[in-house]
Design a protein around this motif. Sequence first.
Motif, PDB file in Angstrom:
ATOM      1  N   ASP A  52       0.803  -1.241   0.000  1.00 37.25           N
ATOM      2  CA  ASP A  52       0.000   0.000   0.000  1.00 37.25           C
ATOM      3  C   ASP A  52       0.828   1.281   0.000  1.00 37.25           C
ATOM      4  OD1 ASP A  52      -2.590  -1.177  -0.031  1.00 37.25           O
ATOM      5  OD2 ASP A  52      -2.401  -1.615   2.117  1.00 37.25           O
ATOM      6  N   TYR A  53       2.145   1.166  -0.229  1.00 34.00           N
ATOM      7  CA  TYR A  53       2.948   2.388  -0.364  1.00 34.00           C
ATOM      8  C   TYR A  53       2.412   3.228  -1.522  1.00 34.00           C
ATOM      9  CZ  TYR A  53       6.776   5.425  -1.874  1.00 34.00           C
ATOM     10  OH  TYR A  53       7.502   6.511  -2.279  1.00 34.00           O
ATOM     11  N   GLY A  54       2.256   4.530  -1.289  1.00 32.05           N
ATOM     12  CA  GLY A  54       1.761   5.425  -2.327  1.00 32.05           C
ATOM     13  C   GLY A  54       2.900   6.070  -3.090  1.00 32.05           C
ATOM     14  N   PHE A  55       3.047   5.716  -4.367  1.00 28.50           N
ATOM     15  CA  PHE A  55       4.084   6.320  -5.192  1.00 28.50           C
ATOM     16  C   PHE A  55       3.811   7.818  -5.354  1.00 28.50           C
ATOM     17  CE2 PHE A  55       4.527   1.903  -6.116  1.00 28.50           C
ATOM     18  CZ  PHE A  55       5.856   1.713  -6.457  1.00 28.50           C
ATOM     19  N   ARG A  56       4.854   8.572  -5.601  1.00 25.00           N
ATOM     20  CA  ARG A  56       4.710  10.024  -5.728  1.00 25.00           C
ATOM     21  C   ARG A  56       3.929  10.370  -6.992  1.00 25.00           C
ATOM     22  NH1 ARG A  56      11.057  11.064  -4.045  1.00 25.00           N
ATOM     23  NH2 ARG A  56      10.834  10.156  -1.957  1.00 25.00           N
ATOM     24  N   ILE A  57       2.923  11.203  -6.828  1.00 23.33           N
ATOM     25  CA  ILE A  57       2.106  11.636  -7.962  1.00 23.33           C
ATOM     26  C   ILE A  57       2.004  13.154  -7.951  1.00 23.33           C
ATOM     27  CG2 ILE A  57       0.766   9.498  -8.101  1.00 23.33           C
ATOM     28  CD1 ILE A  57      -1.491  10.894  -6.575  1.00 23.33           C
ATOM     29  N   SER A  58       1.627  13.723  -9.080  1.00 23.09           N
ATOM     30  CA  SER A  58       1.522  15.176  -9.194  1.00 23.09           C
ATOM     31  C   SER A  58       0.261  15.683  -8.505  1.00 23.09           C
ATOM     32  CB  SER A  58       1.498  15.593 -10.666  1.00 23.09           C
ATOM     33  OG  SER A  58       0.274  15.187 -11.268  1.00 23.09           O
ATOM     34  N   ALA A  59       0.224  16.972  -8.256  1.00 24.35           N
ATOM     35  CA  ALA A  59      -0.950  17.586  -7.634  1.00 24.35           C
ATOM     36  C   ALA A  59      -2.191  17.415  -8.511  1.00 24.35           C
ATOM     37  CB  ALA A  59      -0.682  19.064  -7.372  1.00 24.35           C
ATOM     38  N   LYS A  60      -2.021  17.546  -9.806  1.00 25.57           N
ATOM     39  CA  LYS A  60      -3.162  17.417 -10.716  1.00 25.57           C
ATOM     40  C   LYS A  60      -3.698  15.991 -10.744  1.00 25.57           C
ATOM     41  CE  LYS A  60      -2.315  21.396 -13.679  1.00 25.57           C
ATOM     42  NZ  LYS A  60      -2.165  21.895 -15.067  1.00 25.57           N
ATOM     43  N   GLU A 103       3.976  26.851  -9.631  1.00 25.90           N
ATOM     44  CA  GLU A 103       4.651  26.742  -8.331  1.00 25.90           C
ATOM     45  C   GLU A 103       4.464  25.333  -7.783  1.00 25.90           C
ATOM     46  OE1 GLU A 103       6.501  27.063  -5.957  1.00 25.90           O
ATOM     47  OE2 GLU A 103       7.439  28.953  -6.437  1.00 25.90           O
ATOM     48  N   ALA A 104       5.111  25.060  -6.646  1.00 27.13           N
ATOM     49  CA  ALA A 104       5.101  23.713  -6.076  1.00 27.13           C
ATOM     50  C   ALA A 104       3.874  23.418  -5.233  1.00 27.13           C
ATOM     51  CB  ALA A 104       6.359  23.512  -5.235  1.00 27.13           C
ATOM     52  N   ILE A 105       2.848  24.255  -5.337  1.00 24.76           N
ATOM     53  CA  ILE A 105       1.613  24.048  -4.590  1.00 24.76           C
ATOM     54  C   ILE A 105       0.419  24.394  -5.469  1.00 24.76           C
ATOM     55  CG2 ILE A 105       1.946  26.359  -3.586  1.00 24.76           C
ATOM     56  CD1 ILE A 105       0.026  23.613  -1.778  1.00 24.76           C
ATOM     57  N   LEU A 106      -0.571  23.522  -5.466  1.00 24.46           N
ATOM     58  CA  LEU A 106      -1.844  23.784  -6.138  1.00 24.46           C
ATOM     59  C   LEU A 106      -2.863  24.032  -5.047  1.00 24.46           C
ATOM     60  CD1 LEU A 106      -3.574  23.789  -8.742  1.00 24.46           C
ATOM     61  CD2 LEU A 106      -3.891  21.326  -8.419  1.00 24.46           C
ATOM     62  N   SER A 107      -3.538  25.179  -5.088  1.00 20.76           N
ATOM     63  CA  SER A 107      -4.464  25.535  -4.013  1.00 20.76           C
ATOM     64  C   SER A 107      -5.766  26.082  -4.576  1.00 20.76           C
ATOM     65  CB  SER A 107      -3.826  26.575  -3.076  1.00 20.76           C
ATOM     66  OG  SER A 107      -3.484  27.755  -3.802  1.00 20.76           O
ATOM     67  N   PHE A 126       7.537  19.232  -8.682  1.00 24.12           N
ATOM     68  CA  PHE A 126       8.022  20.605  -8.845  1.00 24.12           C
ATOM     69  C   PHE A 126       9.160  20.832  -7.847  1.00 24.12           C
ATOM     70  CE2 PHE A 126       8.447  25.075  -8.959  1.00 24.12           C
ATOM     71  CZ  PHE A 126       7.770  25.577 -10.059  1.00 24.12           C
ATOM     72  N   ILE A 127      10.387  20.576  -8.276  1.00 26.82           N
ATOM     73  CA  ILE A 127      11.595  20.729  -7.443  1.00 26.82           C
ATOM     74  C   ILE A 127      11.368  20.093  -6.070  1.00 26.82           C
ATOM     75  CG2 ILE A 127      13.460  22.303  -6.781  1.00 26.82           C
ATOM     76  CD1 ILE A 127      12.362  24.382  -8.633  1.00 26.82           C
ATOM     77  N   MET A 128      10.837  18.894  -6.077  1.00 26.00           N
ATOM     78  CA  MET A 128      10.591  18.086  -4.882  1.00 26.00           C
ATOM     79  C   MET A 128       9.724  18.806  -3.845  1.00 26.00           C
ATOM     80  SD  MET A 128      11.133  15.013  -4.238  1.00 26.00           S
ATOM     81  CE  MET A 128       9.577  14.883  -3.390  1.00 26.00           C
ATOM     82  N   GLY A 129       8.785  19.639  -4.329  1.00 25.41           N
ATOM     83  CA  GLY A 129       7.863  20.312  -3.431  1.00 25.41           C
ATOM     84  C   GLY A 129       8.513  21.301  -2.487  1.00 25.41           C
ATOM     85  N   THR A 130       9.703  21.747  -2.809  1.00 25.35           N
ATOM     86  CA  THR A 130      10.425  22.660  -1.918  1.00 25.35           C
ATOM     87  C   THR A 130       9.725  24.016  -1.822  1.00 25.35           C
ATOM     88  OG1 THR A 130      11.878  23.122  -3.806  1.00 25.35           O
ATOM     89  CG2 THR A 130      12.715  21.636  -2.091  1.00 25.35           C
ATOM     90  N   ILE A 131       9.986  24.705  -0.712  1.00 23.16           N
ATOM     91  CA  ILE A 131       9.322  25.980  -0.417  1.00 23.16           C
ATOM     92  C   ILE A 131      10.149  27.154  -0.920  1.00 23.16           C
ATOM     93  CG2 ILE A 131       8.416  27.475   1.404  1.00 23.16           C
ATOM     94  CD1 ILE A 131       6.873  24.951   1.279  1.00 23.16           C
ATOM     95  N   GLY A 132       9.609  27.881  -1.878  1.00 22.81           N
ATOM     96  CA  GLY A 132      10.183  29.136  -2.329  1.00 22.81           C
ATOM     97  C   GLY A 132       9.277  30.284  -1.890  1.00 22.81           C
ATOM     98  N   GLN A 133       9.610  31.499  -2.309  1.00 24.10           N
ATOM     99  CA  GLN A 133       8.804  32.669  -1.911  1.00 24.10           C
ATOM    100  C   GLN A 133       7.336  32.513  -2.295  1.00 24.10           C
ATOM    101  OE1 GLN A 133      10.625  36.855  -2.183  1.00 24.10           O
ATOM    102  NE2 GLN A 133      11.717  35.712  -3.766  1.00 24.10           N
ATOM    103  N   MET A 134       7.095  32.117  -3.553  1.00 29.10           N
ATOM    104  CA  MET A 134       5.726  32.046  -4.017  1.00 29.10           C
ATOM    105  C   MET A 134       4.998  30.808  -3.506  1.00 29.10           C
ATOM    106  SD  MET A 134       4.830  34.740  -5.540  1.00 29.10           S
ATOM    107  CE  MET A 134       5.883  35.649  -4.405  1.00 29.10           C
ATOM    108  N   THR A 135       5.756  29.757  -3.188  1.00 32.32           N
ATOM    109  CA  THR A 135       5.131  28.597  -2.537  1.00 32.32           C
ATOM    110  C   THR A 135       4.563  29.043  -1.198  1.00 32.32           C
ATOM    111  OG1 THR A 135       7.139  27.458  -3.297  1.00 32.32           O
ATOM    112  CG2 THR A 135       5.476  26.125  -2.192  1.00 32.32           C
TER     113      THR A 135
END
Length: 279
Positions: A52-60, A103-107, A126-135
């Motif tokens: 049941d490990y969840g592989f990494r998937i995109s926000a969309k 950006e690395a977040i979909l909201s 998106f760059i491993m979900g890292t936090i930038g200014q706009m994130t």
Amino acid sequence: MLKKERRQNTFSKEHPKNIEEKGSKLIEKCHYCGQEIFFDQFDKYKTCPACDYGFRISAKQRIKLIVDDFKEWDATLESSDPFKFPDYSKKIVNAKNVSGLKEAILSGKARIANKNFALGIMDPTFIMGTIGQMTGEKLALLFENATKQKLPVVLFTASGGARIQEGILSLMQLAKISNAVAAHSNARLLYIVVLTDPTTAGVTASFASQADIILAEPHALVGFTGRKVIEQTINQQLPKDQQLAENVLKHGFIDHIIKRSDEKETLFWLLQFGGKKYD
């Protein structure tokens, strides 16, 4: 050598679609149990059938799995390169192409059945979900908009922490987001987080741990510092499960482990409480 070539030829005949879509990569190996899975054996949730490990998937991709309706907020905000860090602009362009996001977040505002809520999904593509200014700005606005509209927040985290290319400006985002989370909490509104693989560094140390209800996907990496850094610092080898969600649950920092296929139903059940905290 001949046996290996014959085996590859057999795969080519049996899985022509996968070769066309995935190039020469036919099999995905589970990061947790090592099970080898043909791409056409994955269900829509992209989880390991063995553990049941969840592989990494995109926000969309995740949006399609968990909500019935979604309207994006702050779609025009996007990454910049404040310090002209070498090759960072190219990395941003590539991340946008891979994730389909700016950006690395979909909201935005989401709905499951008749329950409306504010939803944020951090994108590991998106760059491993890292936090930038706009994130950080988008995450803070997620909570601010939710507070104004009196909506509960559901956030899926996946991050390698602060984005080094944006230096101190990146680290400052964690405090800004935490302030927005606090204001949302003071308004007696519910905040649910789902920790996905990986949730690490400053994200774990700040807003990912501030939720009223903390869920996690099976075997997700949850921690602060990387394993190698810890081992080099303490001169000891860590247990294999030290930073897995199940071990974090055991020590009381997570409320429940939830399979990806159960997330939509579970979130709806939790949102039935109306999104306001009880006194």
